[in-house]
Structures are given as structure tokens and as C-alpha cells.
Design a protein around this motif. Structure first.
Motif, PDB file in Angstrom:
ATOM      1  N   ASN A   1      -4.292  -7.614   6.128  1.00  0.00           N
ATOM      2  CA  ASN A   1      -3.083  -7.892   6.915  1.00  0.00           C
ATOM      3  C   ASN A   1      -2.333  -6.599   7.251  1.00  0.00           C
ATOM      4  OD1 ASN A   1      -1.262  -9.707   8.142  1.00  0.00           O
ATOM      5  ND2 ASN A   1       0.038  -9.786   6.306  1.00  0.00           N
ATOM      6  N   GLY A   2      -2.929  -5.467   6.898  1.00  0.00           N
ATOM      7  CA  GLY A   2      -2.298  -4.185   7.219  1.00  0.00           C
ATOM      8  C   GLY A   2      -1.034  -3.900   6.447  1.00  0.00           C
ATOM      9  N   VAL A   3      -0.878  -4.517   5.272  1.00  0.00           N
ATOM     10  CA  VAL A   3       0.337  -4.338   4.472  1.00  0.00           C
ATOM     11  C   VAL A   3       0.106  -3.265   3.408  1.00  0.00           C
ATOM     12  CG1 VAL A   3       1.924  -5.435   2.842  1.00  0.00           C
ATOM     13  CG2 VAL A   3       1.180  -6.659   4.892  1.00  0.00           C
ATOM     14  N   LEU A   4       0.875  -2.204   3.495  1.00  0.00           N
ATOM     15  CA  LEU A   4       0.714  -1.085   2.567  1.00  0.00           C
ATOM     16  C   LEU A   4       1.202  -1.431   1.165  1.00  0.00           C
ATOM     17  CD1 LEU A   4       0.212   1.898   1.872  1.00  0.00           C
ATOM     18  CD2 LEU A   4       2.520   2.392   2.736  1.00  0.00           C
ATOM     19  N   ALA A   5       2.404  -2.012   1.083  1.00  0.00           N
ATOM     20  CA  ALA A   5       2.998  -2.263  -0.231  1.00  0.00           C
ATOM     21  C   ALA A   5       3.789  -3.553  -0.210  1.00  0.00           C
ATOM     22  CB  ALA A   5       3.898  -1.100  -0.639  1.00  0.00           C
ATOM     23  N   SER A   6       3.928  -4.131  -1.380  1.00  0.00           N
ATOM     24  CA  SER A   6       4.482  -5.480  -1.497  1.00  0.00           C
ATOM     25  C   SER A   6       5.369  -5.592  -2.735  1.00  0.00           C
ATOM     26  CB  SER A   6       3.308  -6.464  -1.610  1.00  0.00           C
ATOM     27  OG  SER A   6       3.711  -7.702  -2.147  1.00  0.00           O
TER      28      SER A   6
ATOM     29  N   PRO B   1      -1.686   1.812  -7.747  1.00  0.00           N
ATOM     30  CA  PRO B   1      -0.605   2.755  -7.428  1.00  0.00           C
ATOM     31  C   PRO B   1      -0.272   2.772  -5.929  1.00  0.00           C
ATOM     32  CG  PRO B   1      -2.318   3.797  -8.787  1.00  0.00           C
ATOM     33  CD  PRO B   1      -2.835   2.471  -8.387  1.00  0.00           C
ATOM     34  N   GLY B   2       1.012   2.692  -5.669  1.00  0.00           N
ATOM     35  CA  GLY B   2       1.482   2.758  -4.287  1.00  0.00           C
ATOM     36  C   GLY B   2       1.399   1.451  -3.531  1.00  0.00           C
ATOM     37  N   ARG B   3       0.899   0.392  -4.180  1.00  0.00           N
ATOM     38  CA  ARG B   3       0.715  -0.874  -3.451  1.00  0.00           C
ATOM     39  C   ARG B   3       1.759  -1.930  -3.791  1.00  0.00           C
ATOM     40  NH1 ARG B   3      -4.093  -0.909  -0.732  1.00  0.00           N
ATOM     41  NH2 ARG B   3      -2.945  -2.396   0.562  1.00  0.00           N
ATOM     42  N   PHE B   4       2.494  -1.736  -4.890  1.00  0.00           N
ATOM     43  CA  PHE B   4       3.492  -2.742  -5.256  1.00  0.00           C
ATOM     44  C   PHE B   4       4.818  -2.078  -5.646  1.00  0.00           C
ATOM     45  CE2 PHE B   4      -0.571  -4.844  -5.949  1.00  0.00           C
ATOM     46  CZ  PHE B   4      -0.371  -6.052  -5.310  1.00  0.00           C
ATOM     47  N   LEU B   5       5.917  -2.607  -5.122  1.00  0.00           N
ATOM     48  CA  LEU B   5       7.244  -2.170  -5.549  1.00  0.00           C
ATOM     49  C   LEU B   5       7.594  -3.022  -6.759  1.00  0.00           C
ATOM     50  CD1 LEU B   5       7.164  -2.230  -2.213  1.00  0.00           C
ATOM     51  CD2 LEU B   5       9.534  -1.498  -2.473  1.00  0.00           C
TER      52      LEU B   5
ATOM     53  N   PHE C   1       4.012   7.139   0.252  1.00  0.00           N
ATOM     54  CA  PHE C   1       2.869   8.014   0.533  1.00  0.00           C
ATOM     55  C   PHE C   1       2.507   8.929  -0.637  1.00  0.00           C
ATOM     56  CE2 PHE C   1       5.179   7.488   4.675  1.00  0.00           C
ATOM     57  CZ  PHE C   1       4.415   6.414   5.093  1.00  0.00           C
ATOM     58  N   GLN C   2       2.959   8.512  -1.820  1.00  0.00           N
ATOM     59  CA  GLN C   2       2.661   9.316  -3.004  1.00  0.00           C
ATOM     60  C   GLN C   2       1.174   9.234  -3.355  1.00  0.00           C
ATOM     61  OE1 GLN C   2       4.957   8.086  -6.413  1.00  0.00           O
ATOM     62  NE2 GLN C   2       4.244   9.774  -7.695  1.00  0.00           N
ATOM     63  N   HIS C   3       0.600   8.079  -3.080  1.00  0.00           N
ATOM     64  CA  HIS C   3      -0.781   7.859  -3.502  1.00  0.00           C
ATOM     65  C   HIS C   3      -1.763   7.715  -2.340  1.00  0.00           C
ATOM     66  CE1 HIS C   3       0.571   7.229  -7.648  1.00  0.00           C
ATOM     67  NE2 HIS C   3       1.578   6.555  -7.136  1.00  0.00           N
ATOM     68  N   ARG C   4      -1.246   7.811  -1.131  1.00  0.00           N
ATOM     69  CA  ARG C   4      -2.082   7.532   0.032  1.00  0.00           C
ATOM     70  C   ARG C   4      -1.441   8.226   1.221  1.00  0.00           C
ATOM     71  NH1 ARG C   4      -5.159   2.562   0.341  1.00  0.00           N
ATOM     72  NH2 ARG C   4      -6.042   2.343   2.426  1.00  0.00           N
ATOM     73  N   SER C   5      -2.243   8.870   2.040  1.00  0.00           N
ATOM     74  CA  SER C   5      -1.670   9.587   3.184  1.00  0.00           C
ATOM     75  C   SER C   5      -1.039   8.586   4.156  1.00  0.00           C
ATOM     76  CB  SER C   5      -2.756  10.357   3.915  1.00  0.00           C
ATOM     77  OG  SER C   5      -3.627   9.447   4.583  1.00  0.00           O
ATOM     78  N   GLN C   6      -0.095   9.070   4.941  1.00  0.00           N
ATOM     79  CA  GLN C   6       0.547   8.188   5.915  1.00  0.00           C
ATOM     80  C   GLN C   6      -0.486   7.644   6.900  1.00  0.00           C
ATOM     81  OE1 GLN C   6       4.299   9.530   7.405  1.00  0.00           O
ATOM     82  NE2 GLN C   6       4.374   7.988   9.042  1.00  0.00           N
ATOM     83  N   GLU C   7      -1.438   8.465   7.270  1.00  0.00           N
ATOM     84  CA  GLU C   7      -2.443   8.037   8.243  1.00  0.00           C
ATOM     85  C   GLU C   7      -3.255   6.844   7.716  1.00  0.00           C
ATOM     86  OE1 GLU C   7      -5.264  11.049   9.078  1.00  0.00           O
ATOM     87  OE2 GLU C   7      -6.143   9.962  10.776  1.00  0.00           O
TER      88      GLU C   7
END
Lengths: 421, 421
Positions: free
Chosen positions: B98-103, B147-151, B383-389
Motif C-alpha cells: 500500500n506504499g505506507v512507510l510507517a504506521s 526499524p523505521g516502520r512503526f511509530l 529516514f533513519q533506517h531507509r533512504s527517502q527514495e
């Protein structure tokens, strides 16, 4: 177009019933049984008495002209009020001074929707007579003796379904195209709008006779549990937010499946919540298709139903006006709310003009919002008794240069009142 | 900018707690006292047991992937659910698809705000241990192992003020910047937010430690009296409308006078009501100056207070987005709501892109609304664990071409579940 060219028809104001209102309208043999206006002394507050008890409020929130620091929500007697609150001739002058061509006035002591009268009823047959007398005063005296200045609005004997039907028919025959009902009847001890046996005959009569139903805010506040120490601000802020509850109840009750031509005005409900509400409803009916909700027999969306059946009403509403196209430009009507605290009187033209200009409303939009939608909805011809030119803000204000609209304290009004008494 | 360039951070999703969630997080000597997942048979519904009774719901409204006609609000066991509801690895894959970076994931069986756990509590000391174990699972396992996928979002022992303070401090030290509280505590038997002795220490800790308070919709529905025959549609339609009540209560409780830096997110509250609400509040504080309402110690308007303290959260909200400047462009954040019925999954990028384009949102506005506001509010570095791109919709979807997002019936899921068991 200029501010002076505005034509203002307000579909929500409040009349403080004059003490002599029943004199010419109760049948002679019941004259002594009519509600009576009892004046307080210099320090007392007037009240109405009916069937042996105090009923309703003489003047709730009638703050017109008072300095803001003197406002409150306590009942107040006529002595402290601006006389335009209760004197019909001075009311018209106050409308002139504010550039308002025509006004729909909700009751005060009887309750916005007749509920105060209903609550203090012992003898229901007598109250039906009182309700009819009330409506005759409103239609024949308030509206009838000031042609073209008031859109008549009737109350009904809400405790009796056949009685309501009879009164709808009676007032419709007198040219009245609006009745005021409780916005959440199940919250005030009446059957909910989905009680077909009770409400269908009433809605049927309204639909058949082109009588719009006005649901004024305030009646649903008791529906929500408030925190233990809640403040008056809580009520003032939230009252219009509850219109979404009222609209939901009515739509889900199947009202517009049963009565596709019934017209409902959400008086003083504001309009800024409507776009949000319709977004959600439009999505709901397809997204939650599993519930089987059917809001209309026709294949229409909730937004389309809204445009067909509802009138949104606002006093001041910048965010709502910004999304007027999403709400439906033909479903928005302006209100003045004189003499209540939310009113923009005596600077209504300036306030609404400013709001409409800020959102870039066209002249066509402005006319729809300030008078055309209301006149169509309530079948009211605004220029039957007065030319359009003389009906503008400029035309009306020119006749009222002698009206003092300056801030005036309760004490000053009181001194004048007893000096004149 | 193109749809593929969207970066999506969702601050409202729901995790169905996996059966083994407590295994690694309860202290050894209380291990047998943790809530237990009890599986139903092929026709039964799973449930959680705690302190001898059934607690919360395993999977309320977890409808992702089901055909709309199979939806309902009944609790459902894991067997019928899309596995991404409860399997953490598959959840991440569903986010990718679904193109969702973090949840940010709200609890299910524990209650969105821990209330279900609180309600089934006999031994409060034990529940405090369970709450901490729950939060450790959420922070260390759900968020920590992806890491970087859940708040991270914590629940609190709502029945105990010092216990809440202790837990806020404990989770803040672990890097958690959000807690979920009941939106209308007086409606669920807790002291209202104006009870200083109870809530001040909690809000103080949140303010001091940069922990935002999330008030998720649903908890205030019990505040409003519904008509006798009301339908589930009524609840679904009205739930976000009640956020105005929640915001009013909180502001009038003086919360932001006492805690000017406290941050409050109205999770799933929608945004289309906020412009209307702020219009009314801004007018109220000067028009009704007689009430003496003081919302802040600073000389700020309610709109300014809103921009300082609140985050409005929406799933789909065309009318709200149209007045985003009136609400405050820095105070709006997007939500996905997976796996609930209001979710736009698996076509969230298409839905939110379409809505933002229709209202003419600039690229700058889009980035604020879809990720920047949320990341700032919850002190989350995306973007700590994954580039913005690699964090864009295109970047994420490229990693999930193997994920089947097609409509799948409950029966099919059930067959697969028991075949794998």
C-alpha cells in the motif's frame, strides 16, 4: 454589487411574546384559561403562568444592545430588554436599522418548538386551543399586520399526533409554510422520528401542503452526557455541532424514503459541518453497503438527498461558506438570530458581506444565500408588498436613521421602562 | 510530483495482537497470569482470557480484503482474517503493498486506549504489569524489530494516576512518544480531564517528556443518547462528529492553560469539522467574553491554540482538505486505518493523491499532510533506517509485487488457516 445592495431574509430570529398576545386570539369562553403574563416588580423577573404553574422563560438570552459584560443566560423580564425584543412595531424598526427585509421568528416562552407549553400541560385539549391561538397571533398579528416582513412559523401540539396534523392543515390554509418541531423528540420524551404511527401523518401533511419542518438547535443538548463540572461555554460551543446528530437520526429513520418531498431546515445549525458530514455519508452508503442502509427509494446519494430535502442555516460561518459548492449552493440560507447572543445585529450586513467577499462568492451566490434560497424553501414572495429596490440594505436603512442601535445597559432600559409605565 | 512520489506515514492503524505477544515480555513469575489467547474451533471465535474472564475483542471490524457484503462489526477470530492483521511480518508486507512507510498501531483486545484491559481488571497491580508487558511487546517487538516502520504507541493503567505517570516515564525512556487515552474519560467511569489531581501529573509527564496524547474516536459514542431503534450506521456515521465534543471538553478543562506544550492528536477524528469548530470558538471567546472563559495563559485565539497543541487526523476528507489553510496546514495528518472498514487500503496512495489533487494542494502541502506533520508531532525520524527514495510509494510497492491484495472471502481465509495449522 455592493454591501448596500444586499437583500437579507433571516430565517432564524426570536420573538419575545408580548403580554397581550392572547387577547385577540383565544376563543372567548377560554379567555381566562390562556397563559398569563405576570410582571415582576422593579427587581423581579416577569414570567408566564399557565394551568397554575410558571411556564417557559420570558426572555432567555435576549441580550440585544447590552454591553457584552452584562450578558448571561438567565431569564430576564421585559423591563431590562431592548423594546424591539417584544414590541412588534419596534421589532420592524430594528430590522430596518439592520437592513433585514424579512424574518422568521421562533417562540420564546412557548419553547422554540412548543415544548415548554407541552411540558406545562395538564389539559391537552386546552393546550391545543392555546397552540392555535398562539399561531393565530403569529400568523395574523405578527406576520399579517406587517405584510412582507415576517415568514410565518407555527408550533404544534407535539404530544398528540392527530392534533399536530389538524394544526398543520389549519395553519397551511392560512398561508403558513413552516412549523417548528423538536430536533430530537426522543430526547424530550416523545417518540423518535422513526415511529411511523406517530410522525408519518404529520410529515405527510407537511409534504402534501408544502409546509417545511424547522428543527432548531438546543433541543438535542440533553442528549449528550456532559462532564460533571461543565460550563455554559460548553453548551454554546457545541449546540450547532449536534445538528449532525439530528440530521443522521432523521435520514436513518427513513424519513425521506417515506416523504421524498419533505423539506427540513436545520435552524441555527450552522453549515460548516455539512460538507464533512456529506463526505462521510456518501462514502458510507457504498463502503458499508453490507448494512443495507437505504436512505431513499430513488437511486440518489446522500449529497443529492441533502440538496433535495434540507436547508442549512447559518449566522456566521466562514469555513462553511468556503465549501459552499460542496454543501450545495442552493441549500444554504442566512440567519440573524436577533435578539440572542449569537446575533450579528445591528451589523449583520457588514458581517455577512465581509464573509461572502472573503470566500469570493459571486453576486449570484450571494443572492441565493441571503434571500433566494430561503424564499424558495418557505414559499415566500419577498417583493409582494415592497419593491426590490426598497428591500435592499440601503433601502431599509434609509427608513431607520432614527433608530438608536448603540450599546445600552440593562439598567438604562429598566429606568426607561418604569418611567414609561 | 507524482502519486509514486508520495511518502505515507499513517498515524492510525490497528494491530490484532498475536497469540504469543506476552511470551517474551511478562516477568517470569507472572507468566501464567498474562492474558491468554484461546482459539475457537472451526466454527468458533477466538478470545482472550484474563483474570478468569473473557476480555476485549480479538478482531473487531478487521475486514481487510473481505468483500463488502461479508463485513460486519462482530468479533472475528484469526482464522477468518487477512493474516496481515496479526502477523507482524505480513503486516509490513501489506504496508509495502500500500506504499505506507510507517504506521502507528492502536491495540485491539486491550481496547484502543487500554480500557478493555482496565474493565476486566480484578488485581490492579497485576494489570499494571500486563500493561507494561503489552507496551514492551509493542515497542521492542512490533516497532523494535521493524526499524523505521512503526511509530510506537503505549497504553496506560488508566485506573491509577501514579501508575500512569510511572508508565509514561518508563515508555518515554524507551523512545516512545505517544500514549493512547480514553477520549471522554468521564463517559467510561474515570475522572474527567478537569480533575486536576488525577490528570495533571499524567499530562505533566507527557508534556515534560515530549509524549503526545492520542484520543481515538469511539470512546465517546456512549456519551450520546441514541434513539430506541438506532442502527449500526448511526454509530459509524457519527463517531468522528463527536471529536468536537472531545476537543471542547479538553480545551474548556483548562488543559492547555496548565500544559501549554501538551500535544493531543484526535485519532481518526477527521478534519472536516475543525474549521467550523474554530470559527465558532474564535467568535465565542470575544462575543461571549462575559463567561470569562480563559483557554490559555497566553493571549492567543482558539485557532492559534489549535495550531500549537492539536493534530487533526483523517483517512479521507475532501471538504476538510479544501479548507486546510483555515484548519492549519501544519496540524493535519493522514491515516490508513488498516484493517478496519474505514481504511483505504490497498489503494491509499490513489485515494489520498486524488483528494489532494482535487483541492489543488501544493507539493509542500502534500508532504506536510502525508508525513511531515506526523513525524514532527511524534518526534519520529522516518529516514533513519531507509533512504527517502526507497520510502516513497513507488519504492515500497516495488518490494511487494508478490503481495496479493485482491478481494478474498472469510471462508477462503478460514480454509487456508486450518490447512496451515
Amino acid at each position: 454589487m455592493h454591501l448596500d445592495d444586499l437583500i437579507l431574509v433571516s430565517i432564524d430570529d426570536h420573538i419575545i411574546e408580548p403580554a397581550d398576545m392572547f387577547e385577540r386570539h383565544m376563543p372567548v369562553r377560554f379567555k381566562d384559561d390562556a397563559p398569563k403574563y405576570v410582571r415582576g416588580g422593579p427587581d423581579g423577573v416577569d414570567h408566564w403562568e399557565y394551568q397554575g404553574q410558571q411556564t417557559g422563560n420570558v426572555g432567555l438570552n435576549a441580550v440585544a444592545s447590552w454591553p457584552h459584560q452584562e450578558w448571561d443566560f438567565d431569564p430576564v423580564g421585559q423591563s431590562e430588554m431592548r423594546p424591539g425584543c417584544y414590541d412588534l412595531e419596534l421589532r420592524v424598526k430594528d430590522m430596518d436599522a439592520n437592513g433585514v427585509l424579512a424574518s422568521m421568528c421562533f417562540p420564546t416562552f412557548a419553547g422554540f418548538n412548543g415544548m415548554s407549553l407541552a411540558r406545562s400541560t395538564v389539559d391537552e385539549d386546552l393546550t391545543k386551543i392555546v397552540v392555535s391561538a398562539y399561531n393565530d397571533w403569529h400568523i395574523d398579528e405578527l406576520a399579517g399586520e406587517h405584510p412582507g416582513r415576517f415568514l410565518p412559523l407555527a408550533i404544534l401540539p407535539v404530544f398528540d399526533s392527530p392534533g399536530m396534523v389538524a394544526e398543520v392543515k389549519r395553519v397551511a390554509a392560512k398561508g403558513c409554510h413552516a412549523v417548528s418541531l423538536p430536533e430530537a423528540p426522543y430526547g424530550v420524551g416523545l417518540p423518535a422520528f422513526d415511529d411511523d404511527g406517530y410522525w408519518n401523518p404529520v410529515f405527510k401533511a407537511c409534504e402534501d401542503l408544502d409546509v417545511a419542518v424547522c428543527l432548531h438547535i438546543g433541543g438535542s443538548f440533553g442528549l449528550i452526557q456532559r462532564p460533571p463540572n461543565f460550563m455554559i461555554d460548553n453548551l454554546i460551543i457545541l449546540a450547532p455541532q449536534l445538528s449532525a446528530i439530528v440530521a443522521t437520526d432523521l435520514i436513518l429513520a427513513g424519513t425521506f424514503r417515506k416523504f421524498p418531498r419533505l423539506k427540513v431546515a436545520l435552524s441555527e445549525g450552522g453549515i460548516g459541518w455539512i460538507g464533512f458530514f456529506l463526505d462521510r455519508l456518501d462514502r458510507h452508503v457504498w463502503n458499508h453497503s453490507w448494512t443495507g442502509l437505504k436512505i431513499a427509494d430513488e437511486d440518489i446519494t446522500p449529497s443529492e438527498l441533502w440538496r433535495r430535502n434540507f436547508l442549512g442555516c447559518f449566522i456566521t460561518d466562514p469555513s462553511g461558506l468556503a465549501v459552499r459548492e460542496r454543501i450545495g449552493i442552493d441549500t444554504i440560507a442566512w440567519e440573524c438570530d436577533y435578539p440572542h447572543s449569537d446575533s450579528t445585529w445591528p451589523r449583520s450586513p457588514e458581517t455577512v458581506w465581509d464573509e461572502l467577499q472573503r470566500v469570493g462568492a459571486s453576486d449570484e451566490d450571494i443572492h441565493k444565500i441571503t434571500w433566494q434560497n430561503a424564499c424558495r424553501f418557505f414559499s415566500f414572495d419577498p417583493f409582494q408588498h415592497r419593491s426590490q429596490e426598497r428591500s435592499t440594505v440601503a433601502g431599509l436603512r434609509a427608513t431607520a436613521t432614527d433608530v438608536d442601535v448603540s450599546e445600552t445597559s440593562r439598567q438604562t432600559y429598566k429606568e426607561r421602562y418604569f418611567a414609561n409605565a
